[in-house]
Structure formats: structure tokens, C-alpha cells
Design a protein around this motif. Structure first.
Motif, short mmCIF file in Angstrom:
data_model
loop_
_atom_site.label_atom_id
_atom_site.label_comp_id
_atom_site.label_asym_id
_atom_site.label_seq_id
_atom_site.Cartn_x
_atom_site.Cartn_y
_atom_site.Cartn_z
N PRO A 242 -2.99 88.44 132.92
CA PRO A 242 -1.84 87.99 133.72
C PRO A 242 -0.65 88.75 133.28
O PRO A 242 -0.56 88.99 132.08
CB PRO A 242 -1.69 86.40 133.33
CG PRO A 242 -2.08 86.27 132.07
CD PRO A 242 -3.18 87.41 131.86
N HIS A 243 0.37 88.97 134.07
CA HIS A 243 1.53 89.54 133.48
C HIS A 243 2.11 88.83 132.38
O HIS A 243 2.33 87.61 132.28
CB HIS A 243 2.61 89.51 134.61
CG HIS A 243 4.06 89.70 134.20
ND1 HIS A 243 4.48 90.67 133.48
CD2 HIS A 243 5.43 89.27 134.28
CE1 HIS A 243 5.75 90.81 133.13
NE2 HIS A 243 6.22 89.76 133.51
N GLN A 244 2.53 89.55 131.15
CA GLN A 244 2.93 89.11 130.02
C GLN A 244 4.62 88.76 129.97
O GLN A 244 5.14 89.46 129.35
CB GLN A 244 2.79 90.24 128.81
CG GLN A 244 1.11 90.63 128.81
CD GLN A 244 0.29 89.46 128.60
OE1 GLN A 244 0.44 88.91 127.50
NE2 GLN A 244 -0.68 89.05 129.45
N ALA A 245 4.66 87.50 130.73
CA ALA A 245 6.19 87.15 130.80
C ALA A 245 6.56 86.00 129.81
O ALA A 245 7.45 86.06 129.24
CB ALA A 245 6.31 86.58 132.25
N ASN A 246 5.29 85.06 129.76
CA ASN A 246 5.80 84.08 128.91
C ASN A 246 4.33 83.21 128.75
O ASN A 246 3.56 83.25 129.49
CB ASN A 246 6.59 82.90 129.67
CG ASN A 246 6.80 81.67 128.78
OD1 ASN A 246 5.98 80.97 128.36
ND2 ASN A 246 8.10 81.26 128.60
#
Length: 314
Positions: A242-246
Motif C-alpha cells: 500500500p501507499h506508505q502514508a501511515n
């Protein structure tokens, strides 16, 4: 489409959480609990979005399965450009010295990787290209406000590059089975939740909860859609990037999908949020561990809002 090879570049300077403790009293425990981040990379003096992109391309060229002169399309992506006229894609074309080919740079925030690949898909479908170079790079620390206690500690810098071909080139190529993207600017606080306005004060995130909620909604939803489009179920999934946002968002996504933690690939703990480069960096970091026949989904969510998922088979 096929991913022939992928690479990444990370700056050497490491910024630990203690930096933000000294700066604005945010404790290591507080940052880790809320974001999962322990450290991140920061571009050094003389480095920028374009130089990081070129470093990633240099690494890519070490394992290129055909002559660089066969590349007939370059697509670059960033929301933190060094130069808004001579884009990172132009810088890479100059680096490679490949004239007279289409060169495009785009931004759809942290979803830009998949939108870049979708542009490649369109050029391939129109017969205008057959071997493309996609380069994603974000220099978040050039834009952020590190004094911002809401989001200043989230950001890291990095770049990645990948070669994509219309036809299979080697037995080790990764197959792109399906790609779905979409805009979600009609949802929630999309156009104000996270913004980067050059005339204002850098990256700010006044509605982080809205970003969290929508990311946790769209990423699992589109991940399921891309699997279903290929006749697969969540049980057929071997890894999710997944997108590494949090890290809390990532854990929420896998919980919604009902997949175990060992199927989650994450690098935010030691790289921070590297923007649109994060998923590509993770793919590059883990490419040696993937086995033939495994299914990987990359899913993204970007400010604005935008989202997408791509199914890759090894």
C-alpha cells in the motif's frame, strides 16, 4: 505489459525521531504510535528531485535487459519538483541522451506511480511506444514545514525507476495483469485535506482524519476490484504494497481485506512517507524475495483525492 526491472535510490542522511523531539517536543513513542515511523531519509546538499531520479535510473541501467536506446517513452512523476519547466523526465532524457521520444511528467499526488503506468498503457495501446521508462521521485523535505507538529515528521525523500515493455523481454519479467485508477475529489475534504501551495507555507494537512478515513476506504476497495477483474479472490493475494502514508492506515487496510500481517510490505518505518515513490521503492527492495507465480497488489491513495490498484504476477 511487463515490468522488466526496477530500482530505487535513497539519500544517505537518516533523520531519527529524536530530531523532532529536540525540535518541537514530539516524543519517539508518540510518533511511532501514530505513524509507525522511526526514521526517514533526507536529501543532502546538492540533491533534489531530479538528481534522485537520475540516481535511480543509473542503478536501473546496471540490469537493463536491452539497449537504453530502445526506450521510446519516458514518464516521470512527482508533486515536489525541483524545476517546473525542466521536469524530472526531461532531466532523465538528457541523462540518457535518447532524442526524439515522448517525455511526460505528471502529478496526481501520491497516486502518481499508477497514473504514470496507466499513461504507458495508453501509449502502448495506441502503438506509439513499446518500451517505457517510468521514474518517480519526491523531495518532500524541500517543501515540508518541519515545525508543523501535525505532519512535519511524516516525510522522507527517495526515488525509483522501472522499465516497462509491451511484450515480454525475459523470463524474470513481472506481468502487469490489471490496473485501475480513479479520482475521488468529490469525497470528504478532498480539495483541502492535504495541500502544497507554493505561495503559502509548504505541505500542510489540516484534515488528516479525513485523509485517513478515505485512504482506508478506497485502498481496500480498489484492491478487491483489481483482483476480481482478473477472476481472483483475496486468498490468491501473496503480498500487498500500500501507499506508505501511515503504518496505521496500512494495518487498517489489511484488516479490512482480511489478510495476515506477513502479506503486508511496508517501508514507512525506516523511510517515512516518500510520496509517489514509496510503493515503487518497496517493490524494488523486495524483488529478490518474490517467487514465480505470486500475486502482488500495489494500491495507492493521494491527496486531492486519487486512488488506484495494480495487480502484478511474478
Amino acid at each position: 505489459m511487463y515490468i522488466n526491472t526496477v530500482s530505487h535510490y535513497l539519500p544517505s542522511e537518516v533523520i531519527g525521531n529524536e530530531y523532532f523531539t529536540n525540535l518541537n517536543n514530539l516524543s519517539n513513542e508518540w510518533i511511532v504510535e501514530r505513524t509507525g515511523i522511526s526514521e526517514r531519509r533526507k536529501a543532502g546538499e546538492g540533491e533534489n528531485t531530479s538528481t534522485m531520479a537520475m540516481k535511480a535510473v543509473e542503478s536501473l541501467l546496471e540490469n537493463i535487459p536491452y539497449s537504453k536506446n530502445e526506450i521510446d517513452l519516458i514518464v516521470g512523476a512527482t508533486y515536489t519538483p525541483y524545476d517546473t519547466i525542466v521536469t524530472l523526465a526531461h532531466a532523465v532524457q538528457h541523462q540518457l541522451q535518447i532524442p526524439d521520444i515522448p517525455v511526460i511528467s505528471i502529478s496526481s499526488a501520491c497516486s502518481s506511480l499508477l497514473n504514470s503506468i496507466e499513461i504507458v498503457e495508453g501509449y502502448f495501446a495506441m502503438g506509439k511506444a513499446s518500451k517505457a521508462l517510468v521514474v518517480v521521485s519526491d523531495h518532500n523535505t524541500a517543501y515540508y514545514n518541519e515545525m508543523d507538529t501535525v505532519s512535519g515528521h511524516l516525510w522522507g525523500d527517495g526515488a525509483s525507476a522501472m522499465l516497462i515493455s509491451k511484450e515480454r523481454q525475459t523470463d524474470s519479467d513481472m506481468t502487469i495483469k490489471k490496473l485501475i485508477t480513479g479520482g475521488a475529489a468529490t469525497s470528504g475534504k478532498a480539495i483541502e485535506a492535504v495541500v502544497l501551495r507554493p505561495n503559502d507555507r509548504g505541505v500542510v494537512m489540516p484534515f488528516g482524519r479525513d485523509v485517513f478515513q478515505n485512504a482506508c476506504l478506497y485502498m481496500p476497495k480498489v484492491s478487491q476490484q483489481v483482483l476480481q477483474a482478473c477472476g481472483l479472490t483475496i486468498n490468491d493475494l501473496d503480498y500487498l504494497i500500500p501507499h506508505q502514508a501511515n503504518h496505521r492506515i496500512s494495518l487498517n487496510v489489511i484488516n479490512t481485506l482480511g489478510i495476515p500481517a506477513e502479506k503486508l510490505i511496508s517501508n514507512i518505518q525506516y523511510l517515512g512517507n516518500t510520496g509517489c515513490a514509496g510503493c515503487a521503492i518497496a517493490l524494488s527492495e523486495n524483488k529478490e524475495k518474490f517467487k514465480k507465480g505470486e500475486n502482488i497488489v500495489i494500491t495507492v491513495f493521494g491527496g486531492g483525492y486519487s486512488y488506484g490498484a495494480m495487480l502484478i504476477t511474478i
